[in-house]
Motif scaffolding. Structure first.
Motif, PDB file in Angstrom:
ATOM      1  N   GLY A 114      39.875  33.763  46.091  1.00 42.27           N
ATOM      2  CA  GLY A 114      38.344  33.460  46.073  1.00 42.27           C
ATOM      3  C   GLY A 114      38.473  32.179  46.741  1.00 42.27           C
ATOM      4  N   SER A 115      37.025  31.569  46.847  1.00 44.48           N
ATOM      5  CA  SER A 115      36.683  30.362  47.538  1.00 44.48           C
ATOM      6  C   SER A 115      37.278  29.066  46.508  1.00 44.48           C
ATOM      7  CB  SER A 115      35.472  29.772  47.650  1.00 44.48           C
ATOM      8  OG  SER A 115      34.894  31.136  48.305  1.00 44.48           O
ATOM      9  N   THR A 116      37.084  29.285  45.112  1.00 44.40           N
ATOM     10  CA  THR A 116      37.446  28.175  44.248  1.00 44.40           C
ATOM     11  C   THR A 116      38.799  27.623  44.286  1.00 44.40           C
ATOM     12  OG1 THR A 116      35.758  29.599  42.919  1.00 44.40           O
ATOM     13  CG2 THR A 116      37.192  27.597  41.838  1.00 44.40           C
ATOM     14  N   ILE A 124      35.960  31.945  38.261  1.00 47.90           N
ATOM     15  CA  ILE A 124      35.059  32.876  37.218  1.00 47.90           C
ATOM     16  C   ILE A 124      34.053  33.410  38.218  1.00 47.90           C
ATOM     17  CG2 ILE A 124      33.708  31.014  36.816  1.00 47.90           C
ATOM     18  CD1 ILE A 124      33.125  32.019  33.989  1.00 47.90           C
ATOM     19  N   GLY A 125      33.687  34.601  37.825  1.00 49.59           N
ATOM     20  CA  GLY A 125      32.518  35.276  38.780  1.00 49.59           C
ATOM     21  C   GLY A 125      31.267  34.881  38.334  1.00 49.59           C
ATOM     22  N   HIS A 141      33.012  37.240  35.129  1.00 49.71           N
ATOM     23  CA  HIS A 141      34.291  38.175  35.259  1.00 49.71           C
ATOM     24  C   HIS A 141      35.523  37.125  35.474  1.00 49.71           C
ATOM     25  CE1 HIS A 141      34.426  38.894  40.027  1.00 49.71           C
ATOM     26  NE2 HIS A 141      34.782  37.789  39.670  1.00 49.71           N
ATOM     27  N   ARG A 189      30.214  38.304  51.543  1.00 53.17           N
ATOM     28  CA  ARG A 189      30.306  37.057  52.758  1.00 53.17           C
ATOM     29  C   ARG A 189      31.706  37.122  53.391  1.00 53.17           C
ATOM     30  NH1 ARG A 189      31.747  34.623  47.797  1.00 53.17           N
ATOM     31  NH2 ARG A 189      33.100  32.922  47.790  1.00 53.17           N
ATOM     32  N   LYS A 217      27.804  28.840  39.631  1.00 53.46           N
ATOM     33  CA  LYS A 217      28.677  29.196  38.445  1.00 53.46           C
ATOM     34  C   LYS A 217      28.110  28.577  37.073  1.00 53.46           C
ATOM     35  CE  LYS A 217      31.437  31.271  41.162  1.00 53.46           C
ATOM     36  NZ  LYS A 217      32.888  31.066  41.390  1.00 53.46           N
TER      37      LYS A 217
HETATM   38  P1  PGA Z   1      35.216  32.584  43.944  1.00 50.41           P
HETATM   39  O1  PGA Z   1      35.284  33.748  43.263  1.00 50.41           O
HETATM   40  O2  PGA Z   1      36.086  31.768  43.650  1.00 50.41           O
HETATM   41  O3  PGA Z   1      34.913  33.148  45.517  1.00 50.41           O
HETATM   42  O4  PGA Z   1      33.657  32.082  43.687  1.00 50.41           O
HETATM   43  C1  PGA Z   1      35.615  33.617  41.668  1.00 50.41           C
HETATM   44  C2  PGA Z   1      35.706  34.987  41.255  1.00 50.41           C
HETATM   45  O5  PGA Z   1      34.959  35.958  41.484  1.00 50.41           O
HETATM   46  O6  PGA Z   1      36.647  35.186  40.208  1.00 50.41           O
END
Ligand code: PGA
Length: 253
Positions: free
Chosen positions: A37-39, A133-134, A138, A167, A202
């Motif tokens: 993910g981006s984080t 974290i979503g 999630h 995206r 977030k």
């Molecule tokens: P993200 O996704 O880092 O791309 O925001 C985090 C995740 O879905 O756990």
């Protein structure tokens, strides 16, 4: 639970990299749990830099990734295999045989889940688990639901997750609908966990996590029960926290 509120994404990434570095220096054959993910991108950039500066050595480090999309082969640019090699593994001296990511194209996916769980048991426990974290709370791809699944399993992604991840794809139709993910018990076996979050999107998930209300509707709330979790968030991700949530945690610098 400890919470570190930092200035911005870069500071979050740098602080997380310091914790990972400390872990590897303390235990050169550490087992790391990794996220996509981006984080964690900034964290991985710092780790590559630290490796290039000779500050850390990955030659004995073992990694386990949280999840993988079902149906995407490792060479697919949106697969989590591809992501990990592109953004970290190709730039450090980790051994291929020490990298573990569930296969989203295994012929028998149920068996793949069992195999992954067995490997986690054999080579684990994870010393340090990195989590994002979503927007829906999630962790890994453990989505909000009526009940939880404890072990590595197949999951159907929620609309929130599909929308958040579109995206990266040409169109929403291309986003896989299913994934393999480590379960919440597999994650909770880690000795130490760091959860990273950045940005306003977030903030609600972070507030829900820290409210003190344990619920399968916000899977990240299970972390309230773990004895060694550090949440590193920037000001925007912390923007909805009130005194109520902060009384549940230990604020650290
Ligand atoms: P993200 O996704 O880092 O791309 O925001 C985090 C995740 O879905 O756990």
């Amino acid at each position: 639970m400890r919470v570190m509120i930092v200035r911005d994404y870069d500071e979050m990434s740098r602080r997380a990299a310091e914790i990972v570095k400390e872990q590897i220096l303390k235990k050169p054959d550490a087992v790391l749990g990794l996220a996509t993910g981006s984080t964690p991108l900034g964290l991985y950039r710092y780790l590559i830099q630290m490796y290039k500066n000779g500050e850390i050595d990955f030659s004995r480090v073992i990694t386990f990734n949280l999840d993988e999309y079902i149906g995407l082969p490792p060479e697919h640019p949106q697969s989590y295999h591809y992501f990990m090699f592109e953004n970290l593994f190709n730039h450090i001296n980790i051994k291929r045989e020490n990298v573990h990511i569930p296969s989203g194209i295994a012929e028998n996916l149920e068996e793949e889940c069992k195999r992954y769980e067995r490997e986690l048991k054999e080579k684990g426990p994870i010393d340090l688990q990195v989590l994002g974290i979503g927007v829906n709370g999630h962790i890994g791809f453990n989505e909000p639901d009526e009940s939880i699944e404890t072990k590595t399993h197949i999951v159907t992604l929620t609309e929130d997750t599909i929308n958040a991840n579109k995206r990266f794809f040409k169109s929403i139709e291309e986003v896989p609908r299913r994934a393999i993910t480590m379960g919440l018990a597999s994650i909770m076996r880690a000795k130490k966990i760091i959860l990273l979050a950045s940005g306003k999107s977030k903030a609600n998930a972070i507030r829900e996590t820290l409210k003190g209300k344990l619920t399968t509707k916000v899977p990240s709330t299970v972390l309230l029960l773990h004895s060694n979790v550090t949440i590193i968030i920037d000001k925007e991700a912390a923007s909805l926290l009130t005194d109520k949530e902060l009384t549940n945690v230990e604020l650290i610098d």
